[in-house]
Write an enzyme that holds these catalytic residues in place. Structure first.
Site, PDB file in Angstrom:
ATOM      1  N   GLU A  13      61.427  28.585  18.281  1.00 18.22           N
ATOM      2  CA  GLU A  13      61.432  27.214  17.721  1.00 18.22           C
ATOM      3  C   GLU A  13      60.321  26.394  18.356  1.00 18.22           C
ATOM      4  O   GLU A  13      59.972  26.610  19.512  1.00 18.22           O
ATOM      5  CB  GLU A  13      62.767  26.530  18.057  1.00 18.22           C
ATOM      6  N   ASP A  14      59.817  25.423  17.615  1.00 15.80           N
ATOM      7  CA  ASP A  14      58.888  24.470  18.241  1.00 15.80           C
ATOM      8  C   ASP A  14      59.661  23.468  19.085  1.00 15.80           C
ATOM      9  O   ASP A  14      59.257  23.136  20.195  1.00 15.80           O
ATOM     10  CB  ASP A  14      58.024  23.763  17.183  1.00 15.80           C
ATOM     11  N   ASP A  41      66.223  19.702  19.124  1.00 15.75           N
ATOM     12  CA  ASP A  41      66.471  18.264  19.204  1.00 15.75           C
ATOM     13  C   ASP A  41      67.994  18.049  19.261  1.00 15.75           C
ATOM     14  O   ASP A  41      68.588  18.159  20.334  1.00 15.75           O
ATOM     15  CB  ASP A  41      65.821  17.630  17.968  1.00 15.75           C
ATOM     16  N   PHE A  44      59.394  10.662  19.634  1.00 15.26           N
ATOM     17  CA  PHE A  44      59.015  11.505  18.496  1.00 15.26           C
ATOM     18  C   PHE A  44      57.713  12.223  18.850  1.00 15.26           C
ATOM     19  O   PHE A  44      56.718  11.585  19.167  1.00 15.26           O
ATOM     20  CB  PHE A  44      58.845  10.674  17.226  1.00 15.26           C
ATOM     21  N   ARG A  60      50.244  18.578  12.567  1.00 18.32           N
ATOM     22  CA  ARG A  60      50.651  19.913  13.021  1.00 18.32           C
ATOM     23  C   ARG A  60      49.510  20.649  13.719  1.00 18.32           C
ATOM     24  O   ARG A  60      49.736  21.484  14.587  1.00 18.32           O
ATOM     25  CB  ARG A  60      51.137  20.772  11.844  1.00 18.32           C
TER      26      ARG A  60
HETATM   27  C1  PRP Z   1      62.382  20.691  13.303  1.00 17.73           C
HETATM   28  C2  PRP Z   1      62.187  21.810  14.291  1.00 17.73           C
HETATM   29  C3  PRP Z   1      63.540  22.445  14.371  1.00 17.73           C
HETATM   30  C4  PRP Z   1      64.484  21.305  14.050  1.00 17.73           C
HETATM   31  C5  PRP Z   1      65.132  20.819  15.306  1.00 17.73           C
HETATM   32  O1  PRP Z   1      62.208  21.220  12.025  1.00 17.73           O
HETATM   33  O2  PRP Z   1      61.209  22.726  13.878  1.00 17.73           O
HETATM   34  O3  PRP Z   1      63.688  23.492  13.446  1.00 17.73           O
HETATM   35  O4  PRP Z   1      63.705  20.239  13.486  1.00 17.73           O
HETATM   36  O5  PRP Z   1      65.974  19.726  15.041  1.00 17.73           O
HETATM   37  P1  PRP Z   1      67.504  19.703  15.410  1.00 17.73           P
HETATM   38  O6  PRP Z   1      67.661  20.347  16.761  1.00 17.73           O
HETATM   39  O7  PRP Z   1      67.819  18.224  15.417  1.00 17.73           O
HETATM   40  O8  PRP Z   1      68.249  20.427  14.350  1.00 17.73           O
HETATM   41  P2  PRP Z   1      62.012  20.285  10.766  1.00 17.73           P
HETATM   42  O9  PRP Z   1      63.320  20.126  10.084  1.00 17.73           O
HETATM   43  O10 PRP Z   1      61.303  19.019  11.166  1.00 17.73           O
HETATM   44  O11 PRP Z   1      61.099  21.139   9.816  1.00 17.73           O
HETATM   45  P3  PRP Z   1      59.630  21.753  10.075  1.00 17.73           P
HETATM   46  O12 PRP Z   1      59.777  22.790  11.158  1.00 17.73           O
HETATM   47  O13 PRP Z   1      59.274  22.329   8.755  1.00 17.73           O
HETATM   48  O14 PRP Z   1      58.715  20.619  10.502  1.00 17.73           O
END
Ligand code: PRP
Length: 177
Positions: free
Chosen positions: A98-99, A102, A151, A164
């Site tokens: 994961e990036d 949250d 953020f 990105r």
């Molecule tokens: C982001 C990130 C995780 C998720 C984490 O994805 O890449 O997958 O949010 O959030 P959480 O812990 O609150 O569930 P996002 O939905 O922004 O999509 P993306 O990766 O396509 O930018």
């Protein structure tokens, strides 16, 4: 170009160094084993591309897509598997990449989904961990950096699909959105 309004949190050099350390740890932990890397789209793609090239392991790489913040700063709290794996993970060692973690809800949903398929093990590697906003109890086994409740963009992370491609990780000022 980096907009002046963004505040640098971690430089590309710091990220590169930390990824090498994480890769060393993961390579040691999975020594002699075949690892299935599961990237969570889209945000994982930069971190995943970097870390796999530093892993001294036999790898299979696949992707899932779970949820999207879109132009909104808050997670919807509802996750759906929009793109599934093409890899059978039964009896395999899985490392989710994961990036950012949250609230943890995306990850909790994904782990629950993957566990139904009887993998041998499931661990998580995240470039960033935002513990302050955690709502779901998930263990992040390998963490690049802890971040405060700001953020963040860059290195695969977006705001409304922007930023990105930035090589560093930046905080987006509150007044930006
Ligand atoms: C982001 C990130 C995780 C998720 C984490 O994805 O890449 O997958 O949010 O959030 P959480 O812990 O609150 O569930 P996002 O939905 O922004 O999509 P993306 O990766 O396509 O930018």
């Amino acid at each position: 170009m980096t907009p002046d309004t963004l505040q640098l949190l971690f430089s590309d050099k710091q990220i590169e160094q930390r990824i090498r350390e994480l890769a060393g740890q993961i390579s040691a932990d999975y020594h002699g084993r075949h690892l299935v890397i599961v990237g969570v789209l889209k945000g994982c793609f930069v971190f995943l591309a970097d870390i796999i090239r530093s892993l001294d392991l036999d790898l299979t790489i696949d992707f899932v897509k779970v949820a999207s913040y879109g132009a909104c700063r808050e997670s919807s709290g509802v996750s759906t598997l929009e793109k599934d794996l093409g890899t059978d993970i039964r009896g395999r060692d899985v490392l989710i990449v994961e990036d950012i973690v949250d609230t943890g809800e995306t990850l909790a949903h994904l782990i629950e989904e993957l566990q139904k398929r009887s993998p041998s093990s499931v661990r998580v590697c995240a470039l960033l961990n935002k513990q302050a906003r955690r709502r779901a109890a998930v263990a992040v086994d390998y963490v690049g950096f802890e971040v405060d409740d700001v953020f963040v963009v860059g290195c695969g992370l977006d705001f409304d699909e922007r930023y990105r491609g930035l090589p560093g990780i930046y905080a987006l000022p509150d007044e930006t959105v």
